[in-house]
Scaffold this motif. Structure first.
Motif, PDB file in Angstrom:
ATOM      1  N   GLY A  72      -0.045  16.351   2.443  1.00 12.68           N
ATOM      2  CA  GLY A  72      -1.470  16.548   2.609  1.00 12.68           C
ATOM      3  C   GLY A  72      -2.308  15.399   2.096  1.00 12.68           C
ATOM      4  O   GLY A  72      -3.517  15.337   2.360  1.00 12.68           O
ATOM      5  N   GLY A  73      -1.676  14.491   1.367  1.00 13.86           N
ATOM      6  CA  GLY A  73      -2.388  13.356   0.801  1.00 13.86           C
ATOM      7  C   GLY A  73      -2.574  12.223   1.785  1.00 13.86           C
ATOM      8  O   GLY A  73      -2.213  12.334   2.965  1.00 13.86           O
ATOM      9  N   SER A  74      -3.132  11.124   1.278  1.00 12.50           N
ATOM     10  CA  SER A  74      -3.449   9.975   2.121  1.00 12.50           C
ATOM     11  C   SER A  74      -2.966   8.680   1.474  1.00 12.50           C
ATOM     12  O   SER A  74      -2.875   8.582   0.244  1.00 12.50           O
ATOM     13  N   LEU A  75      -2.698   7.716   2.321  1.00 11.35           N
ATOM     14  CA  LEU A  75      -2.386   6.356   1.888  1.00 11.35           C
ATOM     15  C   LEU A  75      -2.971   5.388   2.912  1.00 11.35           C
ATOM     16  O   LEU A  75      -3.106   5.737   4.093  1.00 11.35           O
ATOM     17  N   ARG A  76      -3.265   4.171   2.452  1.00 14.37           N
ATOM     18  CA  ARG A  76      -3.725   3.127   3.359  1.00 14.37           C
ATOM     19  C   ARG A  76      -2.810   1.922   3.202  1.00 14.37           C
ATOM     20  O   ARG A  76      -2.739   1.327   2.127  1.00 14.37           O
TER      21      ARG A  76
ATOM     22  N   GLY B 230       0.779  -1.227   0.000  1.00 12.78           N
ATOM     23  CA  GLY B 230       0.000   0.000   0.000  1.00 12.78           C
ATOM     24  C   GLY B 230       0.808   1.273   0.000  1.00 12.78           C
ATOM     25  O   GLY B 230       0.249   2.370  -0.075  1.00 12.78           O
ATOM     26  N   GLY B 231       2.119   1.175   0.107  1.00 14.95           N
ATOM     27  CA  GLY B 231       2.937   2.375   0.098  1.00 14.95           C
ATOM     28  C   GLY B 231       2.988   2.994  -1.283  1.00 14.95           C
ATOM     29  O   GLY B 231       2.470   2.453  -2.261  1.00 14.95           O
ATOM     30  N   GLY B 232       3.625   4.150  -1.355  1.00 13.11           N
ATOM     31  CA  GLY B 232       3.752   4.842  -2.633  1.00 13.11           C
ATOM     32  C   GLY B 232       4.249   6.248  -2.465  1.00 13.11           C
ATOM     33  O   GLY B 232       4.678   6.637  -1.370  1.00 13.11           O
ATOM     34  N   LEU B 233       4.175   6.990  -3.554  1.00 12.97           N
ATOM     35  CA  LEU B 233       4.590   8.392  -3.572  1.00 12.97           C
ATOM     36  C   LEU B 233       3.335   9.250  -3.525  1.00 12.97           C
ATOM     37  O   LEU B 233       2.423   9.078  -4.340  1.00 12.97           O
ATOM     38  N   VAL B 234       3.307  10.185  -2.597  1.00  6.32           N
ATOM     39  CA  VAL B 234       2.135  11.041  -2.446  1.00  6.32           C
ATOM     40  C   VAL B 234       2.594  12.449  -2.085  1.00  6.32           C
ATOM     41  O   VAL B 234       3.665  12.622  -1.481  1.00  6.32           O
ATOM     42  N   GLN B 235       1.815  13.424  -2.460  1.00  7.45           N
ATOM     43  CA  GLN B 235       2.135  14.803  -2.107  1.00  7.45           C
ATOM     44  C   GLN B 235       1.751  15.084  -0.658  1.00  7.45           C
ATOM     45  O   GLN B 235       0.849  14.432  -0.099  1.00  7.45           O
TER      46      GLN B 235
ATOM     47  N   LEU C  57      -3.202   0.573   8.237  1.00  8.55           N
ATOM     48  CA  LEU C  57      -2.820   1.883   8.749  1.00  8.55           C
ATOM     49  C   LEU C  57      -3.310   2.925   7.753  1.00  8.55           C
ATOM     50  O   LEU C  57      -2.777   3.015   6.641  1.00  8.55           O
ATOM     51  N   GLN C  58      -4.326   3.665   8.142  1.00  7.10           N
ATOM     52  CA  GLN C  58      -4.820   4.768   7.329  1.00  7.10           C
ATOM     53  C   GLN C  58      -4.025   6.004   7.695  1.00  7.10           C
ATOM     54  O   GLN C  58      -3.999   6.421   8.859  1.00  7.10           O
ATOM     55  N   MET C  59      -3.375   6.602   6.708  1.00  8.40           N
ATOM     56  CA  MET C  59      -2.522   7.758   6.942  1.00  8.40           C
ATOM     57  C   MET C  59      -3.087   8.951   6.183  1.00  8.40           C
ATOM     58  O   MET C  59      -3.161   8.912   4.948  1.00  8.40           O
ATOM     59  N   ASN C  60      -3.489   9.958   6.906  1.00 12.17           N
ATOM     60  CA  ASN C  60      -4.025  11.188   6.318  1.00 12.17           C
ATOM     61  C   ASN C  60      -3.109  12.357   6.632  1.00 12.17           C
ATOM     62  O   ASN C  60      -2.266  12.284   7.529  1.00 12.17           O
ATOM     63  N   SER C  61      -3.310  13.430   5.905  1.00 16.57           N
ATOM     64  CA  SER C  61      -2.528  14.658   6.125  1.00 16.57           C
ATOM     65  C   SER C  61      -1.041  14.344   6.200  1.00 16.57           C
ATOM     66  O   SER C  61      -0.338  14.800   7.111  1.00 16.57           O
ATOM     67  N   LEU C  62      -0.568  13.597   5.239  1.00 20.38           N
ATOM     68  CA  LEU C  62       0.823  13.166   5.252  1.00 20.38           C
ATOM     69  C   LEU C  62       1.781  14.338   5.111  1.00 20.38           C
ATOM     70  O   LEU C  62       1.489  15.335   4.417  1.00 20.38           O
ATOM     71  N   LYS C  63       2.929  14.190   5.776  1.00 19.84           N
ATOM     72  CA  LYS C  63       3.968  15.217   5.771  1.00 19.84           C
ATOM     73  C   LYS C  63       5.252  14.609   5.218  1.00 19.84           C
ATOM     74  O   LYS C  63       5.452  13.390   5.306  1.00 19.84           O
ATOM     75  N   PRO C  64       6.137  15.453   4.705  1.00 19.90           N
ATOM     76  CA  PRO C  64       7.416  14.917   4.211  1.00 19.90           C
ATOM     77  C   PRO C  64       8.163  14.117   5.271  1.00 19.90           C
ATOM     78  O   PRO C  64       8.839  13.126   4.942  1.00 19.90           O
ATOM     79  N   GLU C  65       8.025  14.486   6.541  1.00 18.10           N
ATOM     80  CA  GLU C  65       8.724  13.751   7.597  1.00 18.10           C
ATOM     81  C   GLU C  65       8.118  12.384   7.869  1.00 18.10           C
ATOM     82  O   GLU C  65       8.660  11.608   8.662  1.00 18.10           O
ATOM     83  N   ASP C  66       7.010  12.055   7.226  1.00 21.82           N
ATOM     84  CA  ASP C  66       6.457  10.706   7.328  1.00 21.82           C
ATOM     85  C   ASP C  66       7.137   9.745   6.347  1.00 21.82           C
ATOM     86  O   ASP C  66       6.873   8.535   6.386  1.00 21.82           O
TER      87      ASP C  66
ATOM     88  N   VAL D   6       2.168  11.188  14.990  1.00 21.36           N
ATOM     89  CA  VAL D   6       1.138  10.779  14.025  1.00 21.36           C
ATOM     90  C   VAL D   6      -0.269  10.879  14.604  1.00 21.36           C
ATOM     91  O   VAL D   6      -1.252  10.656  13.883  1.00 21.36           O
ATOM     92  N   LYS D   7      -0.380  11.206  15.874  1.00 23.91           N
ATOM     93  CA  LYS D   7      -1.681  11.253  16.541  1.00 23.91           C
ATOM     94  C   LYS D   7      -2.602  12.234  15.836  1.00 23.91           C
ATOM     95  O   LYS D   7      -2.201  13.356  15.511  1.00 23.91           O
ATOM     96  N   GLY D   8      -3.813  11.798  15.570  1.00 27.68           N
ATOM     97  CA  GLY D   8      -4.788  12.636  14.896  1.00 27.68           C
ATOM     98  C   GLY D   8      -4.724  12.552  13.384  1.00 27.68           C
ATOM     99  O   GLY D   8      -5.625  13.057  12.696  1.00 27.68           O
ATOM    100  N   ARG D   9      -3.675  11.921  12.847  1.00 31.60           N
ATOM    101  CA  ARG D   9      -3.533  11.803  11.390  1.00 31.60           C
ATOM    102  C   ARG D   9      -3.578  10.350  10.927  1.00 31.60           C
ATOM    103  O   ARG D   9      -4.049  10.071   9.821  1.00 31.60           O
ATOM    104  N   PHE D  10      -3.064   9.435  11.739  1.00 32.25           N
ATOM    105  CA  PHE D  10      -3.011   8.017  11.380  1.00 32.25           C
ATOM    106  C   PHE D  10      -4.046   7.246  12.200  1.00 32.25           C
ATOM    107  O   PHE D  10      -4.313   7.576  13.355  1.00 32.25           O
TER     108      PHE D  10
END
Length: 125
Positions: free
Chosen positions: A15-19, A8-13, A80-89, A63-67
């Motif tokens: 603010g984006g999301s991945l699951r 489920g990983g990948g490249l995202v901008q 693992l639902q990941m929202n509001s992703l940041k470069p440091e993720d 990651v609290k509040g985003r994952f």
């Protein structure tokens, strides 16, 4: 020996999301909690989220509040639902028991932590 396969990983901008998904070869909630870990280049592996068989969850402050971690006992799968992703993720993400599963390595005659291949998450700014 359990086998864990992350996907489920990948490249995202930013603010984006991945699951992310983690499929286990057998029942995984019987003893320990399950967790998602990540390791960024040059950094220690860190535990970012855990879930118990009863559904209790815990998150690292970063990651609290985003994952959101969740599990499906019938499918032996953890998500693992990941929202509001940041470069440091950006990191290689692994699932594992908490504490990690262990196995005996006969070549070194040592007990080691088992890790799957992980799934790469890259967040661009």
């Amino acid at each position: 020996q359990v086998q864990l396969v992350e996907s489920g990983g990948g490249l995202v901008q930013a603010g984006g999301s991945l699951r992310l998904s983690c499929a286990a070869s057998r029942s995984i909630f019987s003893i320990n909690a399950m967790g998602w870990y990540r390791q960024a280049p040059g950094k220690q592996r860190e535990l970012v989220a855990t879930i118990t068989s009863g559904g209790s969850t815990h998150y690292a402050d970063s990651v609290k509040g985003r994952f959101t971690i969740s599990g499906d006992n019938a499918k032996n799968t953890v998500y693992l639902q990941m929202n509001s992703l940041k470069p440091e993720d950006t990191a290689l993400y692994y699932c594992n028991s908490d504490p990690p599963y262990k196995y005996y390595d006969p070549r070194s005659d040592r007990v080691r932590d088992y890790w799957g291949q992980g799934t790469q998450v890259t967040v661009s700014s």
